[in-house]
Structure formats: structure tokens, C-alpha cells
Design an enzyme around this catalytic site. Structure first.
Site, PDB file in Angstrom:
ATOM      1  N   GLU A   1       6.799  -1.742   1.455  1.00 50.65           N
ATOM      2  CA  GLU A   1       6.944  -0.219   1.709  1.00 50.65           C
ATOM      3  C   GLU A   1       8.163   0.485   1.773  1.00 50.65           C
ATOM      4  OE1 GLU A   1       4.645   0.756   5.155  1.00 50.65           O
ATOM      5  OE2 GLU A   1       5.890  -0.438   6.649  1.00 50.65           O
TER       6      GLU A   1
ATOM      7  N   ARG B   1      12.865   8.153   5.796  1.00 48.70           N
ATOM      8  CA  ARG B   1      13.372   8.353   7.056  1.00 48.70           C
ATOM      9  C   ARG B   1      14.382   7.689   7.790  1.00 48.70           C
ATOM     10  NH1 ARG B   1      10.913   5.003  10.654  1.00 48.70           N
ATOM     11  NH2 ARG B   1       8.711   4.456  10.060  1.00 48.70           N
TER      12      ARG B   1
ATOM     13  N   GLU C   1      -3.940  -7.481   0.812  1.00 46.84           N
ATOM     14  CA  GLU C   1      -3.006  -8.393   0.194  1.00 46.84           C
ATOM     15  C   GLU C   1      -2.819  -9.559   0.632  1.00 46.84           C
ATOM     16  OE1 GLU C   1       0.832  -4.910   0.143  1.00 46.84           O
ATOM     17  OE2 GLU C   1       0.645  -6.306   1.339  1.00 46.84           O
TER      18      GLU C   1
END
Length: 651
Positions: free
Chosen positions: A293, A297, A200
Site C-alpha cells: 500500500e 502522508r 491476499e
């Protein structure tokens, strides 16, 4: 609500889940490896089951054994915590196939967001902005190097699986790409079992801002505002806060809307975090953030969200997993005050944040923080060992105040009151960061710590007073005798002159001679012999220092957030060091010799990489400190302890 759950994790997150479960009347089952048989999370649970030896691959990553333990003990659900199996869709599927409930999102949602490249393609389709880069399947060097040229240097190589900065490399020029790619792939493979990467564009002045989202099985999705996690070293977070400093209403609306859109795109249920990378070179602007991202969780930094919203995220996890709707609507979730969290690690900040090990012979946390609420999340107790098998985090100190300035001040004060002896820790670094002018002003980005690393990590040297206190404690003279026998104390019998107690004490590589003279009434004169024949005498009163810890072979003094650890005179240890020889390189931590790049009887140049040591899933290159010829070098694949000789040079 469940009657009994199993927590498939260890340390502070396991203890944290148990606290909420206990409050809700839910029984808990802990699992543990041989290394954790006497750990706090085992003692905190209602029941505990051994699941294997110390290596995580044979215990905390053994999904079949964990599921068997849950069924054996009659647990209805499994909470994965974070790390280990928390984002493993195969484990979530296996839990459901066994007739249990996975306290987290569906396996489909985990799989959709588990690989960064696939997740970014999905987010592009959902209309969520993503960082420019290559997120395709090709992994050949020629392809990835070509894509890096197209994107434009500098670029960032990132593991497509996992997180925590593992498998990540910054590359500033084409010539360095091949070596950085190989290292990133090795590290990613070791940490996540998946060596594939993406490339990236490197953002000029990046900030890491994430949004806490929560969904239920009834189609409801809400956000609980943002957290700023820009204070990082080696791409790993050390201080997190909520809300993000400098956040505007327009920026917050844009980011939280994008986060909710991302969660809805995959039908998300449970706690999750949408992580964004922000270009802060021109302030926080709604058109300058991109999806990075999703963590499917609970996050390590979830306490700052809990303290600013008043929501127990673990309780919400349990309720949603049990089939209930979200307890609050979006309009009922308010943001109050400012919270900051500092992660206390066993690591050596002055040596590039190398992980450390050791036994916590002395462990004290403050009971309160002036002008703020204080929370300490920990999974260790005094006497516990920090092992090389797991993450070296000791505790999280979290404070909540009316504003950011008050929270940072309270955090720094709490860190300065924290006392830990037996392992090198990062409390002094954290306290300096909390009081750093640039950080306090809100001018923070992910490169702040690296730019100011020397000032933030400098080692504070002990003054004569500290050396004298350590010498007095080491001598035993600081303890008042239990009897009146003349030989019970230094201040006892002396014929024509006061008795003198001479010895040496070690601080790092320095050996300092001292002599203690008893003056009576619990007072002592400590004469410190410095370099080049200098001497300094300090008058002390026995027991006057309240911030001192004595432990086998050592004395540690605490001065604010700084600590000074002295080694007592040990003739046997000195003889062992002399036998090894001074011209050698030792392991800075326990680890695995992953790669050897030099050979015995061959010449090397100063700065030349000699070997790569893997510790706690991170790679550390050991380089030659000078020109020379290698006499011996550790073999590839060797597991070494802290201080083991890795390289010995010929004389």
C-alpha cells in the site's frame, strides 16, 4: 514560505510540526477537543481553537470546523499530520475549495492510493509487483471464501481502507473464514467508515520494508531510502529502523526504483511511503517483494529517516506545499549510520497488548544516550491523562548510532532509564525486544514478537527489597521530619522498645503485610510477611532509592525498564470489591460493549466468547474463564470504564 499554518491534529505529531514551523518563522494554530484543552500541543502553538467535544468524530474528524478555524485565524495552509483526516481526499478538496493549501499530496493522488484494492490494480498497470490475492469489488461471503480457497490457505483478510492493523485477520482454515471476515469488516467499519476488505496470500516469512518517497509540483521525485517496520504486534509497528537489516545493494535498488515508479505513476507531490511486503524465507531477494500500500502522508516512523539522511521531512513538506522545488536531488541524499525508533504505548504487553489509560503522574525521559544521538518525540507532559478517545502512544524514543548494534544498545539503555507511572506501559517489553538475540541478529519478520511473546512480555515480579522500599515509601517514613517532635517520624518516641508501624500493601491481586521498625539515623527494618507464614526483613536507609515515584494511593518503583506499582491500603476500595463479589469479569480497559454473545441465566463453557469490547477502534473478545451460569451481563451498546463489571456468574 507560509506566514501561518494550522495543524489539524494532536499529540506528538502536532508538536513535531510546530517545532519545524517555529524554526522557519512560521506561526502555528492548534486545534483541540475538550479532552485536550490543556494538552502540550495546545501550549506549544501560537494560537489554539476549540473544535468540539472529546470523540474524534465530533472534533478532529470535523473537517468543516477545522477549515473554519483556519480561515478565522488567517492561516494560509493546513498540515494534517497523520491519522484523522490526513488521507481523506474529500477533506483535501474542501481545504483547496476554501482557498487554503493542503500540506500534502493532491486529492487525486490520495484517492488513487487510498483504497488498497484500487491502488494494487493501479500498481499492476505501472509495473510494480503486487501480492497475489483478490482485490475486486465483490464483498459477499461466498465470493471471498471462494477466492480464499483459490489463493490457498493461510490467507490474510485486510480492510481496503486505512491501516495500523485494524480490520485485519489471519485465517488458517476455511472453517474460520466466515467469523474472521465478519470481525474484520466490523473493525474496518468502526475505524475507517468503510467495511470492505480484500483477501491476499499470507507470506511465509514476511518482512515489512517501506521506502520514503518525496515529490514536488515540478515533476521531481526522489526516495530517502528504506525503513524496516517488521517488529509488530497485532499488525501494528512497535520498533522501526533505517536502514533495513541485511539489505543488499541489488535489493535496495530494486525496491527504491519500484517506489519512485509508483510515485511517478500518480504524479505524486509531498511526503509519501510505499510499503512493501517481503518474503524473507531465503534472505532479501529482488524478486521476492511486493507492493502492499501507499501512505499518502508523513509516517509515524519518519524520525529514523530524518536521522539517517539529515533531512527535515516536515520542512520539505512545507516548502513543497508552498510551491518550491525539492531542496536536494537524488545524488545529494546520503544514508549515514543506523537509527532505531521505539513507540512507547500505554498498554499491557503481558495481557495481549491491551490498551491502557491513566494519568501520567510521573514522567521522565533520559537526557542522552551513550554513544548515540537521542531524540524524544512526545505530545504529553507529566500530569496529562491517556484517554480512551485517542491512540495511546506516549512517546517515541529514537536513537542514531554508527551501526545497528550500537543503536540497539543505546535504545535499550534509554528505555531502561525511562520512568512512567500512572498507566501501564510497554517500556520493559521494548527493552527486551531491543536486546533480544534473534532481533539483534537481524533475523526479524512480522511474526517474531508473536513467536517470542511469552519471553518478551513476561512480568517481572518484585523481590523483597522492592516490596520493602514500596512499604517504606507508603508509610511516609522515608521522608525526614521537618521538626523534632517525637510523633513526626517512626524513629521517634518509643517506650522501652522501638516503635513499630504495621500495615499492608497491594501488588496486583496480592495483599502483603509489613511492619516497619525505626532503627535511628534514617535507617529502618522492614519485615515482609509472605505466604504460608514466611517472613523476611530488609534494612533500608530513608531516601536511598532514587528511582521511586509516589502518586495518589500508589507507589511505583523502577528497576531498569521494569516498573512495579503498589497500591496503598484503602479500606473503602476493599469494601467496594467485596460488595461486587469475586466471581466476575471486569473490563480490562474503557470501551464499548460492541456485541453480546451470551445471556443471563444461561450456562456457558470455559473459553466460550461472552462479549466483544471495542476499545481504541480494536475489538477484544471477553471469554468465560470457567464453566458456569451467568447472573448478569453488560448490555450491548454500553460504554464502560476500566474495571467495570462486565459479567457476573452465579455462585
Amino acid at each position: 514560505m507560509f506566514e501561518k499554518i494550522l495543524i489539524a491534529n494532536r499529540g506528538e505529531i502536532a508538536v513535531r510540526v510546530m517545532e519545524t514551523a517555529r524554526r522557519l518563522g512560521v506561526a502555528t494554530v492548534a486545534v483541540y477537543s475538550d479532552a485536550d484543552a490543556r494538552a502540550l500541543h495546545v501550549a506549544s502553538a501560537d494560537e489554539a481553537v476549540r473544535i468540539g467535544p472529546a470523540p474524534a468524530a465530533e472534533s478532529y474528524l470535523d473537517g468543516a470546523r477545522i477549515i473554519a478555524a483556519a480561515k478565522e485565524r488567517g492561516a494560509e495552509a493546513i498540515h494534517p499530520g497523520y491519522g484523522f483526516l490526513s488521507e481523506n481526499p474529500d477533506f483535501a478538496e474542501a481545504v483547496e475549495a476554501a482557498g487554503l493549501i493542503f500540506i500534502g499530496p493532491s486529492p487525486k493522488a490520495i484517492r488513487a492510493m487510498g483504497l488498497k484494492d484500487a491502488a494494487k490494480r493501479l500498481m499492476e498497470k505501472a509495473g510494480v509487483p503486487v501480492v497475489p490475492g483478490y482485490h475486486g469489488e465483490a464483498q459477499e461471503l461466498v465470493v471471498l471464501a471462494g477466492k480464499a480457497r483459490e489463493i490457498g490457505y493461510p490467507v490474510l483478510i485486510k480492510a481496503r481502507a486505512g491501516g495500523g492493523g485494524k480490520g485485519m485477520r489471519r485465517v488458517d482454515e476455511p472453517e474460520a473464514f466466515a467469523e474472521a471476515l465478519a470481525a474484520a469488516k466490523r473493525e474496518a467499519k468502526a475505524a475507517f467508515g468503510d467495511g470492505r476488505v480484500l483477501v491476499e496470500r499470507l507470506i511465509a516469512k514476511p518482512r515489512h520494508i517501506e521506502v520514503q518517497v518525496f515529490g514536488d509540483r515540478h515533476g521531481n521525485v526522489v526516495h530517502l531510502y528504506e525503513r524496516d517496520c517488521s517488529a509488530q504486534r497485532r499488525h501494528q509497528k512497535v520498533i522501526e529502523e533505517a536502514p533495513a537489516p541485511g539489505m543488499t545493494n541489488a535489493m535496495r535498488t530494486a525496491m527504491t526504483d519500484a517506489a519512485v515508479k509508483a510515485a511517478r505513476a500518480i504524479g505524486y507531490s509531498g511526503a509519501g511511503t510505499i510499503e512493501f511486503i517481503v518474503d524473507a524465507s531465503k534472505g532479501l531477494r529482488p524478486d521476492r517483494f511486493w507492493f502492499m500500500e501507499m501512505n499518502t502522508r508523513l509516517q509515524v516512523e519518519h524520525p529514523v529517516t530524518e536521522m539517517t539522511t539529515g533531512v527535515d521531512l516536515v520542512e520539505w513538506q512545507l516548502r513543497v506545499a508552498a510551491g518550491e522545488a525539492l531542496p536536494r536531488t537524488q545524488s545529494e541524499i546520503a544514508l549515514t549510520g543506523h537509527a532505531v525508533e521505539a513507540r512507547i504505548y500505554a498498554e499491557d504487553a503481558a495481557r495481549g497488548f491491551l490498551p491502557a489509560t491513566g494519568t501520567l503522574h510521573h514522567l521522565r525521559f533520559p537526557a542522552s544516550a551513550a554513544g548515540a544521538s537521542l531524540r524524544v518525540d512526545t505530545g504529553v507532559r507529566e500530569g496529562d491523562a491517556i484517554s480512551p478517545h485517542y491512540d495511546p502512544m506516549i512517546a517515541k524514543l529514537v536513537v542514531h548510532a554508527g551501526d545497528r548494534a550500537g543503536a540497539l544498545s543505546a535504545l535499550a539503555a534509554a528505555l531502561e532509564e525511562t520512568e512512567i507511572a500512572g498507566s501501564t506501559v510497554n517500556t520493559a517489553f521494548l527493552a527486551r525486544l531491543a536486546r533480544d538475540e534473534a532481533f539483534a541478529s537481524g533475523d526479524v519478520d512480522t511474526g517474531l514478537i508473536e513467536r517470542r511473546q511469552e519471553a518478551l512480555t513476561r512480568t517481572a515480579e518484585p523481590d523483597a527489597g522492592a516490596i520493602a522500599e514500596a512499604a517504606l515509601a507508603a508509610s511516609g517514613a522515608a521522608h525526614r521530619p521537618e521538626t523534632c517532635e517525637p510523633f513526626e517520624a517512626i524513629t521517634g518516641y518509643g517506650h522501652f522498645h522501638p516503635p513499630v508501624h504495621p500495615s499492608t500493601i497491594h501488588y496486583g491481586e496480592r495483599v502483603m503485610a509489613y511492619a516497619i521498625t525505626g532503627l535511628g539515623d534514617g535507617r529502618f527494618a522492614v519485615q515482609i510477611k509472605g505466604p504460608e507464614g514466611t517472613e523476611e526483613t530488609v534494612i533500608l536507609t530513608a531516601g536511598a532509592s532514587t528511582r521511586l515515584a509516589s502518586w495518589p494511593g500508589h507507589v511505583t518503583l523502577f528497576d531498569g525498564a521494569n516498573s512495579h506499582t503498589f497500591r496503598l491500603h484503602d479500606p473503602l476500595a476493599l469494601a467496594e470489591e467485596a460488595a461486587v463479589g469475586g466471581d466476575s469479569l471486569r473490563a480490562p480497559m474503557p470501551g464499548l460493549v460492541k456485541m453480546v454473545r451470551a445471556a443471563a441465566k444461561k450456562p456457558v463453557k470455559k473459553g466460550q466468547p461472552l462479549l466483544v469490547l471495542e476499545a481504541m477502534k480494536m475489538e477484544h473478545t471477553i471469554a468465560a474463564p470457567h464453566d458456569g451460569i451467568i447472573a448478569e451481563i453488560a448490555a450491548e451498546g454500553t460504554q464502560v470504564n476500566d474495571g467495570a463489571v462486565l459479567v457476573r456468574f452465579e455462585e
